[in-house]
Design an enzyme around this catalytic site. Structure first.
Site, PDB file in Angstrom:
ATOM      1  CG  ASN A 124     -34.838  68.153  10.890  1.00 13.09           C
ATOM      2  OD1 ASN A 124     -34.089  68.428  10.047  1.00 13.09           O
ATOM      3  ND2 ASN A 124     -36.131  68.279  10.221  1.00 13.09           N
ATOM      4  NE  ARG A 155     -34.852  66.310   6.520  1.00 13.06           N
ATOM      5  CZ  ARG A 155     -34.810  67.595   5.932  1.00 13.06           C
ATOM      6  NH1 ARG A 155     -34.752  68.636   6.839  1.00 13.06           N
ATOM      7  NH2 ARG A 155     -34.975  67.719   4.605  1.00 13.06           N
ATOM      8  CG  HIS A 209     -39.532  66.464   0.265  1.00 13.90           C
ATOM      9  ND1 HIS A 209     -40.320  67.095  -1.020  1.00 13.90           N
ATOM     10  CD2 HIS A 209     -39.454  67.152   1.134  1.00 13.90           C
ATOM     11  CE1 HIS A 209     -40.239  68.518  -0.552  1.00 13.90           C
ATOM     12  NE2 HIS A 209     -39.607  68.353   0.688  1.00 13.90           N
ATOM     13  N   GLY A 221     -45.175  71.666   0.303  1.00 21.75           N
ATOM     14  CA  GLY A 221     -44.897  72.648   1.428  1.00 21.75           C
ATOM     15  C   GLY A 221     -44.116  73.866   0.809  1.00 21.75           C
ATOM     16  NE  ARG A 268     -35.107  74.499  -2.885  1.00 13.61           N
ATOM     17  CZ  ARG A 268     -35.824  73.581  -2.109  1.00 13.61           C
ATOM     18  NH1 ARG A 268     -36.800  72.986  -2.146  1.00 13.61           N
ATOM     19  NH2 ARG A 268     -35.156  73.476  -0.817  1.00 13.61           N
ATOM     20  CG  ASP A 322     -47.912  81.808   3.583  1.00 13.42           C
ATOM     21  OD1 ASP A 322     -48.828  81.173   3.199  1.00 13.42           O
ATOM     22  OD2 ASP A 322     -47.452  81.804   4.603  1.00 13.42           O
ATOM     23  NE  ARG A 357     -50.366  80.138   5.633  1.00 14.68           N
ATOM     24  CZ  ARG A 357     -49.907  79.591   6.722  1.00 14.68           C
ATOM     25  NH1 ARG A 357     -50.412  79.175   7.599  1.00 14.68           N
ATOM     26  NH2 ARG A 357     -48.447  79.612   6.680  1.00 14.68           N
ATOM     27  N   GLY A 392     -47.684  71.310   4.103  1.00 12.75           N
ATOM     28  CA  GLY A 392     -48.365  72.737   4.514  1.00 12.75           C
ATOM     29  C   GLY A 392     -49.665  72.739   3.364  1.00 12.75           C
ATOM     30  CB  ILE A 393     -49.765  73.781  -0.063  1.00  7.71           C
ATOM     31  CG1 ILE A 393     -48.891  74.945   0.151  1.00  7.71           C
ATOM     32  CG2 ILE A 393     -50.804  73.793  -1.222  1.00  7.71           C
ATOM     33  CD1 ILE A 393     -48.084  75.454  -1.123  1.00  7.71           C
ATOM     34  N   GLY A 394     -50.665  71.002   0.644  1.00  8.34           N
ATOM     35  CA  GLY A 394     -51.303  69.746   0.387  1.00  8.34           C
ATOM     36  C   GLY A 394     -52.352  69.173   1.657  1.00  8.34           C
ATOM     37  CD  GLU A 438     -40.868  65.396   6.328  1.00  7.24           C
ATOM     38  OE1 GLU A 438     -41.284  66.461   6.724  1.00  7.24           O
ATOM     39  OE2 GLU A 438     -39.454  65.443   5.693  1.00  7.24           O
TER      40      GLU A 438
HETATM   41  P1  ADP Z   1     -41.889  73.535   4.815  1.00  7.91           P
HETATM   42  O1  ADP Z   1     -41.785  72.720   3.397  1.00  7.91           O
HETATM   43  O2  ADP Z   1     -40.822  74.862   4.999  1.00  7.91           O
HETATM   44  O3  ADP Z   1     -41.860  72.398   6.143  1.00  7.91           O
HETATM   45  P2  ADP Z   1     -44.726  73.837   5.220  1.00  7.91           P
HETATM   46  O4  ADP Z   1     -44.845  72.480   4.631  1.00  7.91           O
HETATM   47  O5  ADP Z   1     -45.398  74.323   6.436  1.00  7.91           O
HETATM   48  O6  ADP Z   1     -43.203  74.221   4.899  1.00  7.91           O
HETATM   49  O7  ADP Z   1     -45.524  74.681   4.010  1.00  7.91           O
HETATM   50  C1  ADP Z   1     -45.484  75.895   3.700  1.00  7.91           C
HETATM   51  C2  ADP Z   1     -46.564  76.219   2.694  1.00  7.91           C
HETATM   52  O8  ADP Z   1     -48.012  75.672   3.419  1.00  7.91           O
HETATM   53  C3  ADP Z   1     -46.896  77.635   2.770  1.00  7.91           C
HETATM   54  O9  ADP Z   1     -47.111  78.057   1.452  1.00  7.91           O
HETATM   55  C4  ADP Z   1     -48.136  78.002   3.637  1.00  7.91           C
HETATM   56  O10 ADP Z   1     -49.294  78.736   3.007  1.00  7.91           O
HETATM   57  C5  ADP Z   1     -48.951  76.446   3.413  1.00  7.91           C
HETATM   58  N1  ADP Z   1     -49.648  76.465   4.857  1.00  7.91           N
HETATM   59  C6  ADP Z   1     -48.848  75.812   5.975  1.00  7.91           C
HETATM   60  N2  ADP Z   1     -49.521  75.665   7.047  1.00  7.91           N
HETATM   61  C7  ADP Z   1     -50.721  75.993   6.561  1.00  7.91           C
HETATM   62  C8  ADP Z   1     -52.112  76.069   7.249  1.00  7.91           C
HETATM   63  N3  ADP Z   1     -52.213  75.714   8.613  1.00  7.91           N
HETATM   64  N4  ADP Z   1     -53.021  76.614   6.631  1.00  7.91           N
HETATM   65  C9  ADP Z   1     -53.001  76.884   5.217  1.00  7.91           C
HETATM   66  N5  ADP Z   1     -51.764  76.540   4.683  1.00  7.91           N
HETATM   67  C10 ADP Z   1     -50.641  76.265   5.128  1.00  7.91           C
END
Ligand code: ADP
Length: 356
Positions: free
Chosen positions: A7, A68, A157, A187, A218, A260, A262, A308-310, A341
């Protein structure tokens, strides 16, 4: 079969090296990331040097390489073995993804030079959404823009959505061809896809990944008339407004804190008004899309959360789903499924190379 998945980003190459014995029997032999490619003072001047380092690290024969590729236009509805024609097409679709396709291509050309005998496969982010019907992918703009410039919804995606819906079918023990699913990739970039009997029928991202949900940085859906209005008020150029909508908006723009989730979540718990507002706006937009897709699907067997969030923030998933399905006779199952992916690209590369 040993498959290397690549990627290539603007200044990085992520890789995973798989040994695949048969379908669903995969093992990761090696993985990593090369960063700071082409940056000032970096020893890794370009993607070719980055890939050379990866191949030295792996140091065993490779049977195939899966890449990718972000944009495949309307031409690529499935993964393909890379030929000169495919290379020309990827270059051609750089007009739709100027930041991504040229980097993806740099990786393909580097592998071509370093491993000329090895077959390569391109897996497109846009391909899964090529089943979206025309009434759902057209914008309310003069039709000639579609004909002349290819302006339409493409969606992104795709590899992630395709992976999690396949996993959902496995978990639900039902064929994908019998399921109505809504896949939420949340994410940094966020998109939601309605998948009817295995096919994407609508998705929230559009001509670019800017449309749809409120994301990390965004803005997602806005009134298009705001663009000239803000440009005039702030006295800024097209490049500047593009930067603001893509990099300074969304969760970061509303909260004024970070992209972020978190950090924003922690601050909202402490009573920060804008952090709480950012989360409320984020969640409300997701609820709107899920509800719209339940409407067009006429019900859903499951709603999937990933990325990440999901997949890591169940509190957010709980807030999204709270009271959302109360009016339905049959409530969808809520599934949290980690996306992968790279594994999806490895599987698709394996299947294509086995056939060829
Ligand atoms: P990308 O879309 O750049 O690949 P991610 O899928 O890691 O990024 O998503 C980033 C988001 O996911 C951020 O808002 C972050 O807070 C959340 N996130 C990523 N990893 C974790 C984790 N281990 N625990 C809680 N939240 C996370």
């Amino acid at each position: 079969m040993k498959i290397l998945v690549i990627n290539c980003g603007s200044s990085s190459i992520k890789y995973k090296f798989f040994k695949i014995k048969k379908r669903l029997d995969e093992e990761i032999l090696n993985s990593g990331i090369i960063e700071h490619i082409g940056e000032k003072d970096s020893l890794i001047k370009n993607h070719y040097i980055g890939l050379k380092i990866i191949l030295e690290r792996i140091n065993i024969p490779i049977d195939g390489v899966g890449h990718r590729v972000v944009h495949g236009g309307e031409e690529f509805k499935k993964p393909v073995i890379i030929t000169e024609r495919v290379i020309r097409a990827i270059k051609n679709y750089s007009r739709f993804a100027p930041l991504h396709n040229p980097k993806n291509l740099a990786g393909i050309l580097a592998v071509k030079r370093l491993l000329p005998q090895v077959k390569q496969v391109a897996v497109f982010d846009t391909a899964f959404h090529q089943t979206i019907p025309q009434y759902a992918y057209m914008y309310g703009l003069p039709y000639r823009y579609y004909e002349s410039y290819g302006i339409r919804r493409y969606g992104f995606h795709g590899t992630s959505h395709a992976y999690v819906v396949a996993e959902a079918a496995r978990l639900l023990k039902k064929p994908l061809s019998k399921l109505k699913l809504i896949s939420c990739h949340l994410g940094n970039g966020c998109s939601i896809t309605a998948v009817k009997y295995g096919k994407s029928i609508d998705t929230s991202m559009g001509f670019t990944p800017l449309e749809g949900l409120v994301m990390g940085t965004r803005c997602g859906d806005i009134d298009p008339a705001l663009i000239p209005y803000i440009m005039q008020k702030e006295k800024i150029s097209f490049l500047q407004i593009d930067e603001i909508l893509n990099k300074e908006s969304g969760l970061k723009g509303i909260s004024g804190l970070s992209n972020d989730m978190r950090i924003i979540f922690k601050e909202s718990k402490k009573g920060n008004f804008l952090a709480k507002l950012a989360i409320d706006v984020f969640i409300y937009r997701i609820k709107k899309y899920i509800s719209a897709y339940i409407g067009i699907l006429k019900g859903a067997d499951a709603v999937i959360f990933t990325a990440g969030i999901g997949q890591n923030q169940p509190e957010i998933v709980r807030m999204i789903c709270k009271d959302l399905f109360l009016h339905l006779n049959k409530r969808p199952k809520i599934l949290i499924i980690p996306t992968d992916e790279e594994l999806m690209i490895a599987r698709q590369t394996y299947e294509l190379l086995k056939k060829s």
